[in-house]
Enzyme design. Sequence first.
Site, PDB file in Angstrom:
ATOM      1  CE  LYS A 190      -4.466   0.784   0.183  1.00  0.00           C
ATOM      2  NZ  LYS A 190      -5.565  -0.120  -0.207  1.00  0.00           N
TER       3      LYS A 190
ATOM      4  CG  ASP B 296      -7.324   3.174  -0.872  1.00  0.00           C
ATOM      5  OD1 ASP B 296      -7.703   1.992  -0.861  1.00  0.00           O
ATOM      6  OD2 ASP B 296      -7.495   3.929   0.116  1.00  0.00           O
TER       7      ASP B 296
HETATM    8  N1  GLU Z   1      -7.340   0.145  -2.949  1.00  0.00           N
HETATM    9  C1  GLU Z   1      -8.075  -1.024  -3.303  1.00  0.00           C
HETATM   10  C2  GLU Z   1      -8.116  -1.965  -2.106  1.00  0.00           C
HETATM   11  O1  GLU Z   1      -8.167  -1.521  -0.984  1.00  0.00           O
HETATM   12  C3  GLU Z   1      -7.609  -1.681  -4.604  1.00  0.00           C
HETATM   13  C4  GLU Z   1      -6.174  -2.079  -4.669  1.00  0.00           C
HETATM   14  C5  GLU Z   1      -5.695  -2.543  -6.046  1.00  0.00           C
HETATM   15  O2  GLU Z   1      -6.494  -2.616  -6.976  1.00  0.00           O
HETATM   16  O3  GLU Z   1      -4.495  -2.807  -6.142  1.00  0.00           O
HETATM   17  O4  GLU Z   1      -8.162  -3.178  -2.213  1.00  0.00           O
END
Ligand code: GLU
Length: 452
Positions: free
Chosen positions: A126, A166
């Site tokens: 992340k 996100d």
């Molecule tokens: N931010 C999204 C999550 O919390 C998607 C992450 C992604 O597609 O890599 O899963």
Amino acid sequence: MHEITSRLIEKVRRTDPHQIEFHQTVTEFLSSIDKIIFDLPHIVHHRVLERLIEPERVVMFRVPWIDDDGVLQVHRGFRVQMNSALGPYKGGLRFHPSVNLSIMKFLAFEQTFKNSLTGLQMGGGKGGSDFDPKGKSDEEVMKFCQSFMTELNRHIGEDTDVPAGDIGVGSREIGFLFGQYKRLQNRFTGVLTGKGPAWGGSYMRPEATGYGLVYFAAAMMQDAKLSFDGKVCLVSGSGNVAQYTVEKLNALGAKVVTLSDSSGCIYDPEGINSEKLAYVKRLKNIARGRIAEYAEQYRGATYYPHVEVSSNQVWNFKADCAFPCATQNEIGVIDARNLVNNGVRLVAEGANMPTMAQAVHLLQEHGVLFAPSKAANAGGVAVSALEMAQNSARIQWTSEAVDLQLQKIMKGIYASASAAAERYSEKGNLVDGANIAGFLKVAHAMIDQGYV
Ligand code: GLU
């Protein structure tokens, strides 16, 4: 709790005393793993838990950029590369003033098990920044994204780490980030997901988290011999996840009566039908306005500014189901009690960790069906993995083909979380089920790969 798990919680608290959200997610996760700890001597022997709570790598960097007034601004950038046992690090980027190392680590930790549950080959990561895109011009957002990527580009790659969106990072930001990556690396490659469909994006990626959430909740309802037809639903947030949750709930015959943003919420007893939803999409995605404007547009709706710190108005209306799709810790104990008192039978988390641990317990004690985010909102990252596959093969699948795969993946996640709940905890406890099913796969891969 057993000594091994409580010692680890203690260690996390001692080592990083200020990382509240990270403590919270590790504690919740270890409370589930605690139930199986003595069935897993090899996992204890190989110290998998000790290794899991330490990110493989954390990158923190300065992001300088010049605003429209010509003033130099400095923000903080992060990428937490949590775990690569199952594949390249994968997870979104969040741009929000609240972003700090604790929030990044909590999200990367959750992401590791969420990605594992999809059954696809992705590790967990992340990233993000304390930059706030709200109120910034397109040019300012572009300059910020270019500066952010100027550092991030050296740490990512289609087989290394693949960021996505996100909170605060949507298709506009992904475009600016991708453009700068390409310029720096001279490579057109699937290094980010959530791209525009004309330049490498997957169809259905925008819809995936919200649709996937409703597919997951529908599987729970079906098991309980219920359906969404005619059900009144509360949805919080008004961004990507909330919008497509409303869209799919409407398609299944439910009526959604709330939406919110950081300033307040709207209550529309008539329901947010497809015409009103199209207005919300224009308002939020193009005009970048506030949800308060909905109540000026539609007179039957009422706007409630957020006032109380201890409770959230969205959760205080009569309803059958609730979908928190805004952010972490948006349902506390008072909110959970309000939900129960107002007749809610199902809570499915679209945001990451929106329900605090004590609130989850209260809901479960009252027999509310509860879907934890790491299982229920995995549709977004699942379609990201499908985008990576399409990019590697240099092809593009139709919306219908992606949607079918998404439905299959969400049913699969529900099946493995419920099977693990029944085997290791209690029937229907999807918090334990998702934690245990997600964990076992990562743990075995880590053991297979030696002490790394
Ligand atoms: N931010 C999204 C999550 O919390 C998607 C992450 C992604 O597609 O890599 O899963």
